[in-house]
Design a protein around this motif. Sequence first.
Motif, PDB file in Angstrom:
ATOM      1  N   ALA A 159       0.833  -1.205   0.000  1.00 32.96           N
ATOM      2  CA  ALA A 159       0.000   0.000   0.000  1.00 32.96           C
ATOM      3  C   ALA A 159       0.868   1.255   0.000  1.00 32.96           C
ATOM      4  CB  ALA A 159      -0.931  -0.013   1.210  1.00 32.96           C
ATOM      5  N   GLY A 160       1.997   1.208   0.721  1.00 33.11           N
ATOM      6  CA  GLY A 160       2.909   2.352   0.720  1.00 33.11           C
ATOM      7  C   GLY A 160       3.480   2.625  -0.662  1.00 33.11           C
ATOM      8  N   LEU A 161       3.870   1.565  -1.371  1.00 34.72           N
ATOM      9  CA  LEU A 161       4.394   1.720  -2.732  1.00 34.72           C
ATOM     10  C   LEU A 161       3.331   2.274  -3.674  1.00 34.72           C
ATOM     11  CD1 LEU A 161       6.459  -1.572  -3.085  1.00 34.72           C
ATOM     12  CD2 LEU A 161       7.381   0.753  -3.227  1.00 34.72           C
ATOM     13  N   HIS A 162       2.114   1.750  -3.586  1.00 36.36           N
ATOM     14  CA  HIS A 162       1.030   2.234  -4.448  1.00 36.36           C
ATOM     15  C   HIS A 162       0.779   3.724  -4.209  1.00 36.36           C
ATOM     16  CE1 HIS A 162      -0.288  -1.216  -6.685  1.00 36.36           C
ATOM     17  NE2 HIS A 162      -0.528  -1.948  -5.609  1.00 36.36           N
ATOM     18  N   ALA A 163       0.769   4.134  -2.937  1.00 34.25           N
ATOM     19  CA  ALA A 163       0.518   5.545  -2.628  1.00 34.25           C
ATOM     20  C   ALA A 163       1.653   6.424  -3.152  1.00 34.25           C
ATOM     21  CB  ALA A 163       0.360   5.718  -1.117  1.00 34.25           C
ATOM     22  N   GLY A 164       2.900   5.991  -2.930  1.00 32.60           N
ATOM     23  CA  GLY A 164       4.031   6.769  -3.444  1.00 32.60           C
ATOM     24  C   GLY A 164       3.973   6.913  -4.943  1.00 32.60           C
ATOM     25  N   HIS A 165       3.617   5.821  -5.620  1.00 33.57           N
ATOM     26  CA  HIS A 165       3.532   5.868  -7.078  1.00 33.57           C
ATOM     27  C   HIS A 165       2.439   6.821  -7.549  1.00 33.57           C
ATOM     28  CE1 HIS A 165       1.999   4.018 -10.987  1.00 33.57           C
ATOM     29  NE2 HIS A 165       3.093   4.668 -11.278  1.00 33.57           N
ATOM     30  N   SER A 166       1.283   6.786  -6.907  1.00 32.42           N
ATOM     31  CA  SER A 166       0.186   7.650  -7.355  1.00 32.42           C
ATOM     32  C   SER A 166       0.561   9.117  -7.242  1.00 32.42           C
ATOM     33  CB  SER A 166      -1.078   7.362  -6.546  1.00 32.42           C
ATOM     34  OG  SER A 166      -0.921   7.747  -5.187  1.00 32.42           O
ATOM     35  N   HIS A 167       1.279   9.494  -6.188  1.00 33.73           N
ATOM     36  CA  HIS A 167       1.675  10.891  -6.018  1.00 33.73           C
ATOM     37  C   HIS A 167       2.729  11.307  -7.041  1.00 33.73           C
ATOM     38  CE1 HIS A 167      -0.795  11.416  -2.549  1.00 33.73           C
ATOM     39  NE2 HIS A 167      -0.137  10.517  -1.815  1.00 33.73           N
ATOM     40  N   VAL A 168       3.704  10.437  -7.310  1.00 33.08           N
ATOM     41  CA  VAL A 168       4.725  10.747  -8.311  1.00 33.08           C
ATOM     42  C   VAL A 168       4.109  10.794  -9.707  1.00 33.08           C
ATOM     43  CG1 VAL A 168       6.840   9.930  -9.421  1.00 33.08           C
ATOM     44  CG2 VAL A 168       6.636   9.853  -6.933  1.00 33.08           C
ATOM     45  N   ALA A 169       3.229   9.826  -9.991  1.00 31.86           N
ATOM     46  CA  ALA A 169       2.619   9.739 -11.322  1.00 31.86           C
ATOM     47  C   ALA A 169       1.804  10.972 -11.661  1.00 31.86           C
ATOM     48  CB  ALA A 169       1.752   8.488 -11.412  1.00 31.86           C
ATOM     49  N   ALA A 170       1.245  11.631 -10.649  1.00 35.74           N
ATOM     50  CA  ALA A 170       0.397  12.797 -10.898  1.00 35.74           C
ATOM     51  C   ALA A 170       1.148  13.918 -11.611  1.00 35.74           C
ATOM     52  CB  ALA A 170      -0.179  13.305  -9.576  1.00 35.74           C
ATOM     53  N   SER A 171       2.460  13.999 -11.421  1.00 32.34           N
ATOM     54  CA  SER A 171       3.247  15.066 -12.049  1.00 32.34           C
ATOM     55  C   SER A 171       4.406  14.530 -12.872  1.00 32.34           C
ATOM     56  CB  SER A 171       3.794  16.020 -10.969  1.00 32.34           C
ATOM     57  OG  SER A 171       2.744  16.601 -10.233  1.00 32.34           O
TER      58      SER A 171
END
Length: 466
Positions: free
Chosen positions: A164-176
Amino acid sequence: MNKTVAFVSLAAGLALTALVLGLPHLAPPHPATPVEPPRPASASNGSLTMTSRLSHPYITPGSTDLFVTVDITGVEVPGAKRTPVNLAVVIDRSGSMSGYKLQQAKQAARHLVGLLGPEDRLAIVHYGSDVKSLPGLPATPANRERMLQYIEGIWDDGGTNIGAGLHAGHSHVAASRGDYSVNRIILLSDGQATEGITDDASLTEIVKSIRAEGVTVSSIGVGTDFNEDLMQGFAEYGAGAYGFLEDAGQLASLFQKDLQQASTSVARGVALTFQLPEGVMLGEVLGYRSSQEGRTVRVPLPDFSSGQVERVVARVTVVGSRAGSAVDVTGLKLAYTDLLKSAGVESAASLSAMVTERREEVLARQDKDATVYATRAMSAKNLKLAAQALREGRKEEAKGYVMQNEVLFNEAGAVASPAAVAADLEEQRAVLQEYEQASDDESVGAAVKRTKSKAMKSFGKLGSTY
């Protein structure tokens, strides 16, 4: 060490020694054949330079095992000017991080915030059983203050939900992601995955999918309880770096190092390809993932920063025919996206060996540097076996693998020079001493993790292992 283990260790040690030194297939002395000696090949069409060499530029007729070593070096950028980064730091705050570890993790995160500028972007994610996060923000003075306040409110709680931590980190990076050339996740954990997705294969698939979208993953393990094989795999599949810290007090320096590596990136999507001529067989690529299709072997490599060096060692079998002739050993291609040119780049080189019937010529022409590099890579295989044996309680067997390495390095020193392997021998002796003193679960766990980190560097993962 029981007799069976001693016999197997000795036999394996002798086999490795013969392979590194190139002792098989040597004919009796014969009048010299005047030939031009093959030389190391160097190629560079962009931000990476590829330098390749053979452990044995001269071989005898018949089948011979030898090593190909390839050094890849990132160009030195004057002043190592920073590139803006889009970053997510993902912090384990499970119950096992309580107290000193979490305090140091928060201090490291605060230090990271202080290193960023308005052109950088940072998301802060912390996970236990659940995940909480501060979405990515430009690191302006006002936002940095907000980030510091957010870090202050992180508390320890729950299990370890790495997925879940990896998924959250990815979603925030992917946004920009589209606004930055460098996109990176730094993952920190001190334990095993206990909640959410817990099997290694599924967690690794998450990292593979993150990397497929152009985001790099670095992993930092703290303490003696985390799964080092999983965390090393995250860094390898994520094209980032791996670090092991027994003391969380060193986290700030590792966060800073990973930021420096990310923000001075010169190449991404790096892959080394071996093109094997007919008659040449690949034995193995030591310490790296590789895939083979037909006569082409592909080795994915990490992203490269300014001045970063990585080394790949491969063992191949070559058949020499007529004395005085040359034998093609391998073609090499290095392909990557050059971040300084904003373009795809390829560099190519080829290596060949000369055939001679003279034993003394094979030995005299042996490449000293390549011999040492190959010995280090072979010693890394033994270190991994030693670490596994120690973890499973077979201490004498573990020590036997390390003693094999002492034999290997002494033999390599006879080719190169004692000084060329002095540090290697000292390192093996230090490992033996550590194994002798490892008497409880914590000291064994630390010894295993340190040994595996040493193995990664010995394989040639020099810049991507902290």
